[in-house]
Scaffold this active site. Sequence first.
Site, mmCIF file in Angstrom:
data_model
loop_
_atom_site.group_PDB
_atom_site.id
_atom_site.type_symbol
_atom_site.label_atom_id
_atom_site.label_comp_id
_atom_site.label_asym_id
_atom_site.label_seq_id
_atom_site.Cartn_x
_atom_site.Cartn_y
_atom_site.Cartn_z
ATOM 1 N N ASP A 191 0.862 -1.182 0.000
ATOM 2 C CA ASP A 191 0.000 0.000 0.000
ATOM 3 C C ASP A 191 0.898 1.232 0.000
ATOM 4 O OD1 ASP A 191 -2.380 1.585 0.297
ATOM 5 O OD2 ASP A 191 -1.903 1.816 2.417
ATOM 6 N N SER A 192 0.279 2.381 -0.207
ATOM 7 C CA SER A 192 1.017 3.640 -0.141
ATOM 8 C C SER A 192 1.455 3.943 1.294
ATOM 9 C CB SER A 192 0.122 4.773 -0.638
ATOM 10 O OG SER A 192 -1.094 4.770 0.091
ATOM 11 N N CYS A 199 -11.138 2.931 -1.089
ATOM 12 C CA CYS A 199 -9.880 3.406 -0.512
ATOM 13 C C CYS A 199 -9.574 2.578 0.738
ATOM 14 C CB CYS A 199 -10.016 4.885 -0.153
ATOM 15 S SG CYS A 199 -8.567 5.563 0.664
ATOM 16 N N CYS A 232 -3.707 -1.032 -2.105
ATOM 17 C CA CYS A 232 -4.028 0.383 -2.356
ATOM 18 C C CYS A 232 -4.941 0.508 -3.586
ATOM 19 C CB CYS A 232 -2.714 1.111 -2.618
ATOM 20 S SG CYS A 232 -2.906 2.847 -3.008
ATOM 21 N N ASN A 233 -6.043 1.216 -3.430
ATOM 22 C CA ASN A 233 -6.961 1.417 -4.556
ATOM 23 C C ASN A 233 -6.328 2.246 -5.660
ATOM 24 O OD1 ASN A 233 -10.201 0.906 -4.370
ATOM 25 N ND2 ASN A 233 -9.162 0.703 -2.423
ATOM 26 N N THR A 234 -5.588 3.283 -5.257
ATOM 27 C CA THR A 234 -4.980 4.151 -6.266
ATOM 28 C C THR A 234 -3.982 3.339 -7.093
ATOM 29 O OG1 THR A 234 -5.179 5.922 -4.629
ATOM 30 C CG2 THR A 234 -3.879 6.401 -6.586
ATOM 31 N N HIS A 246 -8.446 3.372 3.513
ATOM 32 C CA HIS A 246 -8.750 3.984 4.810
ATOM 33 C C HIS A 246 -10.233 3.957 5.166
ATOM 34 C CE1 HIS A 246 -4.736 5.435 4.180
ATOM 35 N NE2 HIS A 246 -4.749 6.266 5.215
ATOM 36 N N GLU A 268 -6.310 9.854 8.953
ATOM 37 C CA GLU A 268 -4.949 9.751 9.500
ATOM 38 C C GLU A 268 -4.765 10.644 10.716
ATOM 39 O OE1 GLU A 268 -1.781 9.532 6.768
ATOM 40 O OE2 GLU A 268 -2.555 7.549 6.299
ATOM 41 N N TYR A 285 -0.563 8.436 -2.279
ATOM 42 C CA TYR A 285 -0.529 8.164 -3.713
ATOM 43 C C TYR A 285 -1.684 8.880 -4.423
ATOM 44 C CZ TYR A 285 2.814 4.172 -3.573
ATOM 45 O OH TYR A 285 3.911 3.356 -3.451
ATOM 46 N N GLY A 286 -2.705 9.203 -3.655
ATOM 47 C CA GLY A 286 -3.966 9.710 -4.228
ATOM 48 C C GLY A 286 -3.815 10.889 -5.168
HETATM 49 N N1 DGL Z 1 -3.997 3.779 -0.078
HETATM 50 C C1 DGL Z 1 -4.658 4.829 -0.813
HETATM 51 C C2 DGL Z 1 -5.844 4.236 -1.580
HETATM 52 O O1 DGL Z 1 -6.407 3.222 -1.201
HETATM 53 C C3 DGL Z 1 -5.123 5.930 0.106
HETATM 54 C C4 DGL Z 1 -4.000 6.775 0.651
HETATM 55 C C5 DGL Z 1 -3.195 7.485 -0.412
HETATM 56 O O2 DGL Z 1 -3.691 8.419 -1.070
HETATM 57 O O3 DGL Z 1 -2.073 7.065 -0.608
HETATM 58 O O4 DGL Z 1 -6.218 4.789 -2.586
#
Ligand code: DGL
Length: 272
Positions: free
Chosen positions: A13-14, A189, A76-78, A191, A157, A45-46
């Site tokens: 993940d990011s 996402c 990570c979704n991004t 989070h 966060e 990463y977003g």
């Molecule tokens: N992990 C990122 C996601 O699921 C969220 C946090 C980020 O922007 O890095 O998209």
Amino acid sequence: MKLNKNQPIGVFDSGIGGLTVANAISKLLPNEQIIYFGDTAHLPYGDKSVRAIKQYSYMIADFLIEKKCKAIVIACNTASSIAYNFLKELYKNEVHVIDVIQPVITGVCQDSSIKKIAIIGTQGTINSGVYEKRFKDQNPDLEIFSLATPLLVPMIEAGNFNDEMSHSILKSYLDRKEFKEADAIILGCTHYPLIKKDILNVLDRAVKVFDNTDFAPREVDLELRKLYLLSEEKAANDEFYVSDYTDTFEKTTRIFYGEKIHLELCNIWKTN
Ligand code: DGL
């Protein structure tokens, strides 16, 4: 590709938000060893470019392959939106790559009562259009609405969830007809599982709310089972790496993983 069942599953993940996914995989598959990498040096990463996310994802996947992972889960979704096809193709002879988006698409499409879907995620995820495209590929009649909600990651966060601040930020995002009419809301996402309750409170009606922890672990189970790669006993302890370390990151693991875990600093970024 010659893999064996005792090899670990890599999850990346990011940052540490992806621990929600790692934890859900561990709960469903307690015999699997997890090697986690959180790219805290490059978080978030977003709002990063496609080029940067592909490069980060590539270097992390390389690290997890060096660690002998049999599968890599992009928590990570991004990164799933932007780098999944690229990593899958690049490593097709080395490792199984699993993203967190397709399992949600498949899971939600199995429920024929769902016709209108609203998706929230980071700017990177929403701008990629991946959710919309994959939903439409599966069922062109679905009505899809997606909205980037960039304030939610920093809010979570900072520890703001289930409180007044999160309620008013969520209200300003969700006070739209598309969220009021949706049959299902997708939390796109890492989070957002932490604010599921908050979201239901703000919407104040019965609606199906899905996140990656609902489907991704089952996809890992199915995929490894199909390949006879499910471990029968835990071969070694889980390992958790980050590319930048602070005490706050380690403390925050309690929120995302349910217990505090030790993070090891690991610099995989090769500089010239
Ligand atoms: N992990 C990122 C996601 O699921 C969220 C946090 C980020 O922007 O890095 O998209």
